[in-house]
Design a protein around this motif. Structure first.
Motif, mmCIF file in Angstrom:
data_model
loop_
_atom_site.group_PDB
_atom_site.id
_atom_site.type_symbol
_atom_site.label_atom_id
_atom_site.label_comp_id
_atom_site.label_asym_id
_atom_site.label_seq_id
_atom_site.Cartn_x
_atom_site.Cartn_y
_atom_site.Cartn_z
ATOM 1 N N PRO A 354 2.335 10.585 17.789
ATOM 2 C CA PRO A 354 3.696 10.241 18.222
ATOM 3 C C PRO A 354 3.885 10.452 19.716
ATOM 4 N N GLY A 355 4.428 9.424 20.376
ATOM 5 C CA GLY A 355 4.660 9.483 21.814
ATOM 6 C C GLY A 355 3.525 8.946 22.649
ATOM 7 N N ALA A 356 2.362 8.660 22.033
ATOM 8 C CA ALA A 356 1.205 8.158 22.780
ATOM 9 C C ALA A 356 1.275 6.643 22.921
ATOM 10 N N SER A 357 0.334 6.087 23.698
ATOM 11 C CA SER A 357 0.383 4.668 24.050
ATOM 12 C C SER A 357 0.211 3.745 22.853
ATOM 13 N N ALA A 358 -0.596 4.143 21.862
ATOM 14 C CA ALA A 358 -0.869 3.263 20.721
ATOM 15 C C ALA A 358 -0.156 3.714 19.449
ATOM 16 N N PHE A 359 0.836 4.591 19.589
ATOM 17 C CA PHE A 359 1.546 5.069 18.395
ATOM 18 C C PHE A 359 2.423 3.966 17.816
ATOM 19 N N ILE A 360 2.394 3.849 16.493
ATOM 20 C CA ILE A 360 3.247 2.907 15.762
ATOM 21 C C ILE A 360 3.884 3.676 14.607
ATOM 22 N N ASP A 361 5.178 3.498 14.427
ATOM 23 C CA ASP A 361 5.871 4.189 13.341
ATOM 24 C C ASP A 361 5.181 3.914 12.010
ATOM 25 N N PHE A 362 5.034 4.964 11.222
ATOM 26 C CA PHE A 362 4.316 4.822 9.957
ATOM 27 C C PHE A 362 5.241 4.306 8.864
ATOM 28 N N GLU A 363 4.785 3.245 8.215
ATOM 29 C CA GLU A 363 5.451 2.722 7.024
ATOM 30 C C GLU A 363 4.386 2.570 5.950
ATOM 31 N N ALA A 364 4.526 3.313 4.877
ATOM 32 C CA ALA A 364 3.484 3.352 3.853
ATOM 33 C C ALA A 364 3.259 1.978 3.236
ATOM 34 N N SER A 365 1.994 1.595 3.142
ATOM 35 C CA SER A 365 1.637 0.330 2.493
ATOM 36 C C SER A 365 1.857 0.445 0.989
ATOM 37 N N GLU A 366 2.294 -0.639 0.394
ATOM 38 C CA GLU A 366 2.449 -0.699 -1.055
ATOM 39 C C GLU A 366 1.617 -1.864 -1.571
ATOM 40 N N TYR A 367 0.779 -1.580 -2.553
ATOM 41 C CA TYR A 367 -0.105 -2.630 -3.056
ATOM 42 C C TYR A 367 -0.505 -2.328 -4.488
ATOM 43 N N SER A 368 -0.887 -3.362 -5.172
ATOM 44 C CA SER A 368 -1.491 -3.261 -6.498
ATOM 45 C C SER A 368 -2.537 -4.360 -6.549
ATOM 46 N N GLU A 369 -3.796 -3.957 -6.466
ATOM 47 C CA GLU A 369 -4.862 -4.937 -6.263
ATOM 48 C C GLU A 369 -6.180 -4.373 -6.764
ATOM 49 N N PRO A 370 -7.157 -5.241 -6.998
ATOM 50 C CA PRO A 370 -8.491 -4.745 -7.366
ATOM 51 C C PRO A 370 -9.263 -4.324 -6.115
ATOM 52 N N SER A 371 -10.074 -3.299 -6.257
ATOM 53 C CA SER A 371 -10.921 -2.860 -5.154
ATOM 54 C C SER A 371 -12.070 -3.838 -4.973
ATOM 55 N N LEU A 372 -12.349 -4.190 -3.730
ATOM 56 C CA LEU A 372 -13.464 -5.090 -3.447
ATOM 57 C C LEU A 372 -14.804 -4.363 -3.486
ATOM 58 N N VAL A 373 -14.775 -3.034 -3.616
ATOM 59 C CA VAL A 373 -16.009 -2.248 -3.682
ATOM 60 C C VAL A 373 -16.343 -1.883 -5.123
ATOM 61 N N SER A 374 -15.382 -1.256 -5.811
ATOM 62 C CA SER A 374 -15.641 -0.796 -7.179
ATOM 63 C C SER A 374 -15.212 -1.802 -8.242
ATOM 64 N N GLY A 375 -14.290 -2.701 -7.893
ATOM 65 C CA GLY A 375 -13.771 -3.652 -8.871
ATOM 66 C C GLY A 375 -12.635 -3.105 -9.706
ATOM 67 N N ASN A 376 -12.320 -1.813 -9.572
ATOM 68 C CA ASN A 376 -11.236 -1.205 -10.338
ATOM 69 C C ASN A 376 -9.885 -1.522 -9.706
ATOM 70 N N MET A 377 -8.846 -1.491 -10.531
ATOM 71 C CA MET A 377 -7.494 -1.695 -10.020
ATOM 72 C C MET A 377 -7.019 -0.430 -9.306
ATOM 73 N N ARG A 378 -6.287 -0.618 -8.242
ATOM 74 C CA ARG A 378 -5.702 0.499 -7.510
ATOM 75 C C ARG A 378 -4.295 0.097 -7.091
ATOM 76 N N SER A 379 -3.457 1.074 -6.891
ATOM 77 C CA SER A 379 -2.084 0.779 -6.497
ATOM 78 C C SER A 379 -1.549 1.915 -5.649
ATOM 79 N N ALA A 380 -0.568 1.585 -4.843
ATOM 80 C CA ALA A 380 0.109 2.582 -4.012
ATOM 81 C C ALA A 380 1.560 2.176 -3.885
ATOM 82 N N SER A 381 2.447 3.124 -4.161
ATOM 83 C CA SER A 381 3.874 2.867 -4.045
ATOM 84 C C SER A 381 4.587 4.179 -3.787
#
Length: 453
Positions: A354-381
């Motif tokens: 916070p306060g530095a040149s490349a700081f960007i306010d954090f807004e949590a990502s929300e997703y429900s998608e399959p992993s491209l590595v494991s193939g399992n479903m994952r979600s974040a909310s």
């Protein structure tokens, strides 16, 4: 009499003596890399004899990378100044007065300048000149050779006191600082308007600079040929999408404190903990000194490590490690909805605080998608978080099979980690009488020299 060696000269040590006497330092610690340890005694004795009532201590076994200043060792010695020999990471903050003795890599100045002029034929082109610390002692000659031809050539200056002198004048204008180097630009000029040149090996220092400093183009010399750097061909950017997938898949994060000399490292740790807890991840903090695959392999329960380190040691090719190691910036890319990918790869964690040149306010990502590595479903909310029930907590404490033949806990309890330590074999502390050292066995087990036939 000081024995000559290929790493440090008598004139370099005389400069150290002059610096010590001018500063009236009474306790000096010498930071000496492993490949120079055989000369450390000669160096220490030379300085000891030529300084006034000064104690000289040798720091050989470094806790972190040999290019970084060793804060913990200085604290143990309680010295009032330090002399650093060898490659140096100037991004670290020197908490005590420090004199740097850089290595002197040989270079044919005339041949290099001729190559430079053939490659950059436009004498009005805006160019920034960066260089590795091993070439710092040759920069004066290169500057004198090129300044008469190029009107917009700016040499960066190392922010330190060292055995290298710098004749490049300080231009009047905006001052930028990158990796312990000053860049003085004329007014109304930006870094993106300049092409950048790097003199030195195409290794971690160059990669860190070229991926994170937003110059128009980057150029370097390899095998006596100038080459333009393509950031998208870098192995670090090629692997970034894979690491972002691993970050989103991971549930247990280990924050690795890999430097104690960077201002704000604990602020970064607290910031990462806040971000990961918002994403409903489990966070554990480790300090293991210099990172090695064998050390981190002891924490098999961790899914992924985040290195809080100095910029030059942040780019880690974690293929040799059992678990991926990523940057704080990559964690932000994975979980901050407001941050987008581009060709830049921020390796200095202070830039995203916070306060530095490349700081960007954090807004949590929300997703429900399959992993491209494991193939399992994952979600974040952030809207569907709930308290873990007693039954779920008991399930987390159960043993699960992580791989064939390997059992592990679902959750790492602090008491469990605390119980994992090695105390050695048959220490028998205070149970044996002191005795003089005696000659041990000699030979091979089938026929020791001191055994009777």
């Amino acid at each position: 009499m000081f024995k000559s060696n290929p790493y440090v000269s008598v004139s370099d040590l005389d400069k150290c003596v002059h610096w010590i006497n001018d500063g009236s330092f009474k306790k000096i610690s010498l930071e000496i890399p492993e490949h120079m340890l055989e000369y450390s005694t000669d160096i220490a004795l030379y300085l000891q004899k030529r300084t006034e009532n000064t104690d000289v201590w040798i720091i050989g076994d470094r806790i972190y990378d040999s290019a970084c200043s060793d804060k913990l060792s200085h604290d143990h010695i309680d010295g009032d100044a330090a002399i650093h020999f060898g490659q140096a990471c100037l991004s670290c903050d020197s908490l005590i007065p420090t004199y740097f003795v850089f290595p002197k890599e040989s270079i044919d100045v005339q041949s290099y300048c001729k190559l430079f002029c053939e490659y950059f034929q436009d004498v009005q082109e805006k160019i920034l000149f960066f260089y590795d610390t091993s070439y710092a002692c040759s920069i004066d000659d290169i500057y004198e050779c090129l300044k008469v031809r190029y009107n917009n050539l700016i040499f960066t200056q190392l922010i330190c006191t060292s055995n290298a002198s710098f004749s490049c004048p300080r231009s009047v204008g905006v001052k930028h600082t990158f990796f312990g180097r000053h860049v003085n630009l004329p007014p109304d000029n930006t870094i993106s308007a300049y092409s950048a040149v790097f003199l030195g090996p195409v290794e971690k220092t160059f990669n860190a600079m070229a991926l994170s400093i937003p110059a128009k183009k980057w150029h370097y010399v390899e095998n006596s040929v100038f080459t333009e750097f393509n950031s998208y061909s870098s192995k670090f950017l090629k692997r970034r999408n894979y690491l972002l997938e691993k970050i989103r898949d991971a549930q247990k994060f280990g924050l690795l404190i890999a430097s104690l000399n960077m201002t704000g490292f604990m602020t970064m740790v607290d910031y990462l903990k806040t971000v990961l807890e918002k994403m409903d991840k489990r966070v554990y903090v480790f300090t293991v000194g210099q990172m090695t695959p064998s050390k981190l392999a002891n924490f098999d329960e961790i899914d992924l490590f985040v290195a809080v380190a100095c910029p030059e040691n942040s780019l880690i090719d974690s293929k040799e490690y059992y678990k991926p190691i990523v940057l704080p910036y990559e964690v932000e890319l994975a979980f901050n909805e407001n941050r987008t990918q581009d060709s830049l790869h921020i390796v200095d964690f202070k830039c995203i605080l916070p306060g530095a040149s490349a700081f960007i306010d954090f807004e949590a990502s929300e997703y429900s998608e399959p992993s491209l590595v494991s193939g399992n479903m994952r979600s974040a909310s952030t809207h569907n978080k709930r308290e873990t029930s007693t039954e779920e907590k008991m399930e987390e404490l159960a043993l699960v099979e992580k791989s064939t033949g390997t059992l592990s806990l679902n959750i790492i309890e602090p008491s469990y980690l605390k119980s994992r330590h090695f105390i050695g074999l048959e220490q028998k502390l205070a149970q044996t009488e002191p005795s003089l050292a005696v000659e041990g066995r000699d030979g091979i087990p089938i026929n020791y020299a001191n055994e009777k036939n």
